[in-house]
Scaffold this active site. Structure first.
Site, PDB file in Angstrom:
ATOM      1  N   HIS A  21      41.336  26.907 -15.415  1.00  0.00           N
ATOM      2  CA  HIS A  21      41.986  25.614 -15.238  1.00  0.00           C
ATOM      3  C   HIS A  21      43.442  25.734 -14.781  1.00  0.00           C
ATOM      4  O   HIS A  21      44.068  24.718 -14.469  1.00  0.00           O
ATOM      5  CB  HIS A  21      41.934  24.819 -16.547  1.00  0.00           C
ATOM      6  CG  HIS A  21      40.608  24.173 -16.816  1.00  0.00           C
ATOM      7  ND1 HIS A  21      39.420  24.858 -16.719  1.00  0.00           N
ATOM      8  CD2 HIS A  21      40.272  22.902 -17.158  1.00  0.00           C
ATOM      9  CE1 HIS A  21      38.411  24.044 -17.015  1.00  0.00           C
ATOM     10  NE2 HIS A  21      38.906  22.839 -17.274  1.00  0.00           N
ATOM     11  N   HIS A  68      19.495  19.328  20.160  1.00  0.00           N
ATOM     12  CA  HIS A  68      20.467  18.941  19.136  1.00  0.00           C
ATOM     13  C   HIS A  68      21.901  19.165  19.595  1.00  0.00           C
ATOM     14  O   HIS A  68      22.703  18.226  19.602  1.00  0.00           O
ATOM     15  CB  HIS A  68      20.229  19.727  17.838  1.00  0.00           C
ATOM     16  CG  HIS A  68      21.145  19.336  16.718  1.00  0.00           C
ATOM     17  ND1 HIS A  68      22.457  19.746  16.640  1.00  0.00           N
ATOM     18  CD2 HIS A  68      20.942  18.560  15.622  1.00  0.00           C
ATOM     19  CE1 HIS A  68      23.020  19.241  15.558  1.00  0.00           C
ATOM     20  NE2 HIS A  68      22.119  18.516  14.924  1.00  0.00           N
ATOM     21  N   GLU A 128      35.066  14.629  -7.834  1.00  0.00           N
ATOM     22  CA  GLU A 128      36.362  14.758  -7.159  1.00  0.00           C
ATOM     23  C   GLU A 128      36.258  14.612  -5.648  1.00  0.00           C
ATOM     24  O   GLU A 128      37.124  13.991  -5.013  1.00  0.00           O
ATOM     25  CB  GLU A 128      37.010  16.117  -7.492  1.00  0.00           C
ATOM     26  CG  GLU A 128      37.404  16.304  -8.934  1.00  0.00           C
ATOM     27  CD  GLU A 128      36.277  16.881  -9.787  1.00  0.00           C
ATOM     28  OE1 GLU A 128      36.540  17.204 -10.964  1.00  0.00           O
ATOM     29  OE2 GLU A 128      35.146  17.015  -9.269  1.00  0.00           O
ATOM     30  N   HIS A 143      26.397  17.193  21.852  1.00  0.00           N
ATOM     31  CA  HIS A 143      25.162  16.961  21.106  1.00  0.00           C
ATOM     32  C   HIS A 143      24.469  15.717  21.653  1.00  0.00           C
ATOM     33  O   HIS A 143      24.718  14.604  21.182  1.00  0.00           O
ATOM     34  CB  HIS A 143      25.468  16.775  19.622  1.00  0.00           C
ATOM     35  CG  HIS A 143      26.148  17.949  18.986  1.00  0.00           C
ATOM     36  ND1 HIS A 143      27.479  18.243  19.210  1.00  0.00           N
ATOM     37  CD2 HIS A 143      25.678  18.895  18.125  1.00  0.00           C
ATOM     38  CE1 HIS A 143      27.799  19.322  18.519  1.00  0.00           C
ATOM     39  NE2 HIS A 143      26.728  19.741  17.850  1.00  0.00           N
TER      40      HIS A 143
END
Length: 664
Positions: free
Chosen positions: A471, A260, A409, A29
């Site tokens: 859960h 790019h 998280e 790149h």
């Protein structure tokens, strides 16, 4: 201050090393290094405090290339500045097997690479942890020993990834004013203009999250310097939006996605050489420019020596603690503290959920270790991660040792990685095991880098009960065990929990996850043993009364079920042994002799775990019996769920007797 002509030539050295390396590799790149070369040149010639001759200097500034695809920017800088690990031959071997100059910056490959980046946004979130560690250590040791900046070069992709919002919100809330993010605002992504997919006012977004924001021309050295200087004076973290041209200097591809992620090609590189007035051969930096860069590399040597004098001047006790913490060593008293705690547990035999057992162990640990930094993703009361020693870290106030990460998280895990990489602290943070899905990319990178981040994952099975299948983790243990170099612990009682914590803390080169129960468990280790049995990964917990005919393997909350099944089988005249398996990965590290002895190949082998069977074939073979989950859970009290899904001692007894009858 250097002249504009000298600046341009120094920046062009970055551009052409990057172009040439990508061209030779036929992969890479080049656009970002070419576009951000001016920013990097100003940063390293005027602001960065570092020393290539002492790259691990504790009070150095940290530079994080969050947009890791532009790795040749960093490799070029390290070579030009005089870091010994990156030679011109390494530049020539960009992206080749065995090279230090990998496709993306890899932590541990070379000095000066502060973190592994590539998955976008991770470096940005790591930098929040680094900046937080700097402030925590500053609060403990003062400006004389800890007072440095964390600089980040981020791209559009870093800011689009969801982790960026989690990270910047946390940094803004805590007022991490020594964190400076330099956004390479080139308005181009792989697919084309950023406007194809995004119209966010990033400065407004950062400002809304409590950041100082600045806009500047990323190709004007004085504008760049003024922006960085202003950022350094702010009492908030700062985003500098540097407007740049991707592939700057490429006559036909600059400002487009064509530069790019692909080599420019020989013809376009020749045109760029003409455009920028660069007549040196590929991989050659004119001696005067290289000299200028090497002098820039030495600009902080005096500051480093002055810092070493300040360190030498503090008391022997403070200096010893600081140096120990920065090395990552634990104090000699730690092992004794754990051993004394195990003796106490053997006397008391408490019946506890392992999340509560973990909290009790942490009371001992956090008293013995000044460097632990706890936290939770808004589940403190459920994860049991905060102990009496840990005051809360607050905005602008860093004397505490407990971080309220909020419901973030992913950023929590990545910030923990940043703290571990910074050094001087040992981070641990909690959430529910099922939400490891949110944190997994950062957990994987912790494993890839081989760093000591400790993830406390409670509510580890259907045993959490009424919250139901959303859960209740069933595949998560297997998923985490699939990550190389990641220690997944599932302790069965307070003694095993303490031993697992000890191993996690003593392991410098791998992260750990502790999977802990919500429900209370019967203690299975009732006698004191000095050895850390969990360090073996698996061990015989209960022997058979005679030559064993059945071996039952189990982890965590299912060990007590295995023990009950063993007792029933023994009462029926079937010699049965129980093997506790707190950590697959540590078991694999044992000798072949130990593993063969423990597996009991000539017995009926049964494994019990309230999760899916994947991975347990290592213990029971293809013809063993697995008692566990085959699908998702349900909403009900835990005892009812265990009966409903057949994870019971009676099921194990029936399976063992059926296999024995079939064989007999």
């Amino acid at each position: 201050m250097i002249s504009r002509d000298k600046h341009d030539r120094m920046a062009n050295a970055i551009r052409f090393l990057s172009m040439d390396a990508v061209e030779q590799a036929k992969s890479g790149h080049p656009g970002l290094p070419m576009g951000a070369a001016d920013i990097a040149t100003v940063l390293y010639t005027r602001f960065m405090t570092h020393d290539p001759k002492k790259p691990d200097w504790a009070d150095r500034d940290r530079f994080v290339l969050s947009a890791g695809h532009g790795s040749m920017l960093l490799y070029s800088l390290l070579y030009l500045l005089g870091y010994e690990d990156i030679t011109i031959d390494e530049i020539k071997n960009f992206r080749q097997l065995g090279s230090r100059t990998a496709g993306h910056p890899e932590y541990g490959y070379a000095a000066g690479i502060e973190t592994t980046t590539g998955p976008l946004g991770q470096g940005l979130a790591n930098s929040v942890g680094m900046a937080l560690a700097e402030r925590l250590l500053n609060a403990r040791y003062g400006d004389e020993l800890v007072n440095h900046y964390t600089y980040v070069l981020a791209g559009d992709g870093c800011l689009m990834e969801g982790i960026s919002q989690e990270a910047i919100a946390l940094a803004g809330h805590l007022k991490l004013n020594k964190l400076i993010v330099m956004w390479d605002d080139n308005q181009i992504s792989i697919d084309g203009p950023v406007s194809l997919s995004d119209s966010t006012d990033q400065c407004a977004r950062f400002a809304a999250s409590g950041w100082n924001t600045i806009r500047a021309d990323g190709h004007d050295p004085e504008a760049i310097a003024s922006a960085i200087e202003a950022a350094r004076e702010s009492d908030l973290p700062t985003l500098i939006a540097f407007r740049t041209t991707i592939g700057y200097g490429s006559p036909n591809k600059a400002g487009t996605n064509k530069v790019h992620g692909s080599p420019l090609g020989a013809e376009e590189i020749a045109a760029a050489r003409k455009e920028l007035g660069w007549d040196a051969e590929p991989f050659v930096v004119p001696s005067d420019i290289l000299d200028d860069w090497r002098l820039a590399g030495l600009r902080s040597a005096k500051e480093r020596k002055e810092w070493e004098k300040r360190l030498a001047a503090v008391s022997a006790e403070v200096r010893a603690e600081f140096e120990r913490r920065m090395r990552g060593d634990l104090p000699e008293s730690f092992a004794t503290a754990i051993d004394d705690y195990k003796k106490k547990l053997a006397e008391e035999n408490p019946k506890l959920a392992t999340r509560a057992a973990s909290e009790n162990a942490l009371e001992v640990i956090n008293d013995a270790l000044t460097e632990t930094i706890g936290g939770s993703a808004d589940l403190t009361g459920s994860n049991n991660t905060r102990t009496s020693q840990l005051g809360a870290v607050k905005p602008g106030e860093f004397s505490g040792r407990y971080i309220h990460y909020g419901i973030r998280e992913h950023a929590m895990a990545a910030a923990m990685n940043g703290m571990a990489l910074h050094g001087g602290v040992i981070p641990y943070g909690g959430t529910f095991l099922t939400f490891s899905d949110y944190a997994r990319p950062a957990m994987r990178l912790a494993s890839l880098m081989g760093i000591r981040s400790i993830f406390v994952m409670t509510h580890d099975s259907i045993g959490l009960g009424e919250d139901g299948p959303t859960h209740q983790p069933v595949e998560h243990l297997a998923a985490l065990r699939a990550i190389p170099n990641h220690l997944v612990f599932r302790p069965a009682d307070p003694v095993e929990t303490a031993e697992c914590w000890q191993v996690a803390l003593e392991t410098k080169d791998a992260p750990s996850t502790l999977a802990l129960t919500r429900q209370k468990l019967e203690p299975v280790r009732n006698e004191y043993k000095a050895d850390n049995l969990c360090a073996r990964g698996a061990y015989e917990l209960v022997a058979a009364s005679d030559e064993a005919k059945v071996t039952i393997f189990a982890s965590g909350s299912e060990v007590e079920i295995a023990v009950e099944a063993r007792n029933q089988l023994e009462s029926r005249g079937v010699p049965t042994r129980v093997v506790s398996v707190p950590c697959f990965e540590l078991f694999e590290a044992q000798s072949d002799e130990y593993k063969d002895m423990l597996l009991g190949a000539n017995t009926v082998r049964i494994a019990i775990e309230a999760g899916i069977s994947m991975g347990w074939e290592r213990f029971i073979g293809d013809d063993g019996v697995f008692i566990g989950m085959k699908g998702f859970g349900a909403s009900a009290p835990a005892p009812e769920l265990y009966k409903h899904f057949g994870i019971t001692a009676e099921a194990a007894v029936q399976a063992a007797e059926g296999r024995l009858a079939k064989a007999g």
